[in-house]
Design an enzyme around this catalytic site. Structure first.
Site, mmCIF file in Angstrom:
data_model
loop_
_atom_site.group_PDB
_atom_site.id
_atom_site.type_symbol
_atom_site.label_atom_id
_atom_site.label_comp_id
_atom_site.label_asym_id
_atom_site.label_seq_id
_atom_site.Cartn_x
_atom_site.Cartn_y
_atom_site.Cartn_z
ATOM 1 N N LYS A 72 -17.635 39.585 49.125
ATOM 2 C CA LYS A 72 -16.507 38.740 49.907
ATOM 3 C C LYS A 72 -17.177 37.626 50.276
ATOM 4 C CE LYS A 72 -15.626 43.049 53.176
ATOM 5 N NZ LYS A 72 -15.785 43.649 54.100
ATOM 6 N N ARG B 282 -12.712 54.262 59.341
ATOM 7 C CA ARG B 282 -11.477 54.238 59.687
ATOM 8 C C ARG B 282 -10.459 55.062 58.669
ATOM 9 N NH1 ARG B 282 -10.389 47.563 57.744
ATOM 10 N NH2 ARG B 282 -12.053 48.719 56.486
ATOM 11 N N SER C 190 -10.941 42.915 58.745
ATOM 12 C CA SER C 190 -11.236 40.804 59.604
ATOM 13 C C SER C 190 -10.248 40.812 58.551
ATOM 14 C CB SER C 190 -12.909 40.485 58.881
ATOM 15 O OG SER C 190 -13.300 41.173 60.183
#
Ligand code: PNS
Length: 159
Positions: A41, A90, A129
């Site tokens: 990332k 999640r 995010s």
């Protein structure tokens, strides 16, 4: 005294992270949030900014401290003498990645480091995010996704 590390990129912290932080802080005597590099990332906020954001977001939680580290999570865990990592799950899409990381960390640390998973509360299951950054970059409403002061910082970044 039970301790755990909650590692992540936190770029920036979301309500989903906050949910995992609060629940972990209830379970463990001390929770260390560690901002680490995810090589896959590229970050919007610097490490220092992310640490400051997390410190402000958790200022009401006395047993939580925020740190950062530039090496491997297993190295950090040994340095801190903490052998439990907490991660949020999640959805099933997270599972493969999290399983691989947990097993890698266990192997790399010769069994020293174990990972415990908390399933994210349903209202935050869609949050990431990356999604929050994308919404904010187009001026969309992220007030349900991040603490208010983080929303302001996001909009400022994309001005
Ligand atoms: O919030 P993220 O990006 O899913 O967190 C991933 C993170 C930062 C925890 C992971 O990339 C990590 O542990 N980075 C530090 C370097 C490391 O130990 N890599 C091996 C992990 S298998």
């Amino acid at each position: 005294m039970s301790k755990a590390i909650y590692p992540g990129s936190f770029d920036p912290v979301t309500m989903g992270h906050m949910d995992v932080i609060r629940r972990s802080a209830d379970i463990f005597d001390e929770l260390v949030i560690c901002v680490l590099n995810n090589v896959n990332k590229s970050a919007l906020f610097s490490i220092e900014e992310r640490v400051k954001i997390l410190q402000k977001a958790t200022q009401d939680l006395p047993n939580v401290r925020v740190d950062h580290f530039s090496g491997l999570l297993t190295q950090y865990a040994r340095q801190q003498h903490i052998h439990v990592v907490v991660r949020g799950l999640r959805a099933v899409t997270d599972f493969e990645y999290e399983l691989q990381n947990a097993q890698t960390n266990r192997k790399l640390s010769d069994g020293y480091l174990d990972t415990m998973f908390l399933t994210t509360s349903l209202e935050y299951a869609y949050l990431s995010s990356s999604t929050v950054k994308e919404i904010a970059s187009f001026g969309g409403d992220v007030s349900d996704c991040v603490p208010d002061f983080v929303a302001e910082l996001l909009y400022a970044k994309y001005k």
